[in-house]
Scaffold this active site. Structure first.
Site, PDB file in Angstrom:
ATOM      1  N   CYS A  92       0.834  -1.198   0.000  1.00  0.00           N
ATOM      2  CA  CYS A  92       0.000   0.000   0.000  1.00  0.00           C
ATOM      3  C   CYS A  92       0.871   1.250   0.000  1.00  0.00           C
ATOM      4  O   CYS A  92       1.805   1.373   0.806  1.00  0.00           O
ATOM      5  CB  CYS A  92      -0.936  -0.009   1.205  1.00  0.00           C
ATOM      6  SG  CYS A  92      -1.977   1.460   1.322  1.00  0.00           S
ATOM      7  N   CYS A 137     -33.040 -40.675  10.801  1.00  0.00           N
ATOM      8  CA  CYS A 137     -33.493 -39.524  11.600  1.00  0.00           C
ATOM      9  C   CYS A 137     -34.988 -39.574  11.877  1.00  0.00           C
ATOM     10  O   CYS A 137     -35.523 -38.692  12.553  1.00  0.00           O
ATOM     11  CB  CYS A 137     -33.117 -38.215  10.905  1.00  0.00           C
ATOM     12  SG  CYS A 137     -34.035 -37.910   9.383  1.00  0.00           S
ATOM     13  N   CYS A 156     -40.483 -51.647  -0.868  1.00  0.00           N
ATOM     14  CA  CYS A 156     -41.224 -50.588  -1.557  1.00  0.00           C
ATOM     15  C   CYS A 156     -40.473 -49.266  -1.499  1.00  0.00           C
ATOM     16  O   CYS A 156     -39.386 -49.170  -0.919  1.00  0.00           O
ATOM     17  CB  CYS A 156     -42.619 -50.454  -0.956  1.00  0.00           C
ATOM     18  SG  CYS A 156     -42.596 -49.802   0.746  1.00  0.00           S
TER      19      CYS A 156
END
Length: 442
Positions: free
Chosen positions: A293, A395, A388
């Site tokens: 800078c 959970c 199925c």
């Protein structure tokens, strides 16, 4: 030895002279307020010198050898007339005159002094007014000075005196005139106007202040020039000195900051300090990481904005790595230079690993979508081995293996019995049917 009659005559003459002198000095002060008196029959008055014709004054340039700096002017530094009224003035003795000038040669001053004394010789009376007027009338021609004058090399201070005098006198002339503003077209005294130095166009101060203030605040820097349409086509922007005289020091400073930032933003080798308290400009070498800078000397990486971590250390990844990989792959096909810049920024090995990781994640996601389903609650991938399409995650969530929709725990099969459902009559869909179903979502 003086007899009493002669003493009375002399005293009467002295009284008469004193009265004449007092009357003359009172009259002169009413005519010339700038006249200074010291109370001992001495006084001085400044004579301004302004001419109708232009004079050209040449001064050697001390910075450049054999170079002459020429000034064109109609205003000269004032000359100063000093006078002393001797005993016997005005009837018996002439006044004593002294002329002081920084530029008028001694020969011309002596000639003028002799001319003023001759005025007294002709009338033996009060001549101060006539002497002053003689100087004022001669001043209109610069006392018969040549139109072109050359001054010696040690006249730098005199040159500055000429410049200052001309600037002040020109300003006084300007303030005493009336001008029409180019913006609002009203008439204003010169005191309420501003004349642009480069072109001489005049506008009222209020209009110029408002116009240039808006130009600075809105970033319209190319409009900071003369408001005359024809003049603006070729005119350059205002000088900083003129800008400050019109809009004040704060807006002038604001203009410099914005203009500097705009120029830096157009420079590919300028980045800005990441410190919020600074944000100053920093210059870097083309394609290099290190930037320092210019304002606070902070050394940082111009790629990741972190404090300097060296050329060999890769920048830390920020944000979505998938977007970075996509950008890198696109650049490899379309812009090799930008792809190389990313390699310098993050390291080629890291980018290659990211590309491999993203490809593996995408493949795993594809497999999971074709052969499994993610729980809508915990995002865990669930694979169906048998049975199925009603799934119960670890959970505890009930969901559809085909589309991933939530199922009601009390009656999960209504989802498969509803004719409006995409999974209608597919409770026991085969793995092949599952894959065909999922391909519609890819």
């Amino acid at each position: 030895m003086l007899v009493p009659c002669e003493i009375m005559t002399r005293k009467t003459l002295i009284d008469e002279n004193r009265e004449l002198i007092n009357d003359e000095l009172v009259a002169l002060q009413s005519i010339y307020p700038e006249l200074e008196l010291d109370g001992n029959n001495c006084g001085r008055v400044s004579i301004p010198v302004s001419t109708e014709d232009t004079f050209y004054l040449s001064f050697p340039d001390l910075k450049r050898t054999n170079n002459i700096d020429t000034i064109a002017t109609k205003h000269f530094p004032a000359i100063e007339l000093e006078f002393f009224l001797r005993e016997g003035y005005p009837q018996k003795s002439p006044p004593v005159f002294f002329l002081k000038s920084s530029w008028l040669p001694m020969r011309q001053r002596r000639t003028l002094t002799s001319s003023m004394v001759r005025l007294w010789n002709e009338i033996h009376d009060c001549v101060l007014f006539d002497a002053i007027e003689l100087l004022r009338s001669s001043a209109s021609s610069a006392f018969q000075s040549p139109k072109e004058m050359v001054f010696p090399s040690d006249s730098e201070s005199l040159k500055q005196e000429f410049l200052t005098t001309d600037k002040h006198a020109s300003l006084m002339d300007f303030e005493n005139r009336t001008f029409t503003c180019l913006i609002c077209f009203d008439n204003f005294s010169g005191k309420d106007c501003f004349r642009l130095a480069r072109c001489g166009h005049v506008c009222c101060k209020q209009c110029l202040t408002d116009y240039y203030s808006v130009c600075i605040e809105e970033g319209m820097f190319t409009q900071l020039k003369c408001v005359d349409l024809e003049c603006a086509k070729t005119a350059s922007i205002l000088t900083l000195e003129e800008m400050e005289m019109i809009v004040g020091p704060e807006l002038r400073k604001r203009f410099q900051e914005l203009d500097e930032k705009r120029r830096y933003e157009n420079d590919a080798n300028i980045v800005f300090c990441p410190r919020k308290s600074c944000q100053g400009p920093a210059r870097r070498d083309p394609g290099q990481k290190l930037a320092i800078c210019l304002k606070c000397d902070f050394a940082f990486c111009s790629f990741c904005q972190a404090s300097w971590h060296g050329d060999l250390s890769a920048c830390k990844l920020q944000g979505d790595s998938k977007k970075l990989v996509k950008m890198y792959l696109d650049y490899q096909e379309s812009d090799a230079d930008k792809a190389e810049e990313l390699e310098k920024r993050y390291g080629k090995r890291i980018l290659d690993k990211l590309v491999e990781q993203v490809k593996n994640d995408e493949e795993a996601e594809r497999w999971a979508l074709l052969n499994g389903q993610r729980c809508p609650t915990c995002d865990r991938v669930v694979e169906r081995i048998d049975g199925c399409c009603h799934m119960i995650c670890l959970c505890g969530t009930h969901f559809c293996f085909l589309c991933g929709a939530y199922l009601m725990e009390a009656n999960p099969y209504i989802h498969f019995n509803d004719p409006m459902s995409t999974c209608y009559a597919m409770l026991f869909a085969s793995p092949e049917e599952k894959q065909r179903f999922s391909e519609n979502w890819l």
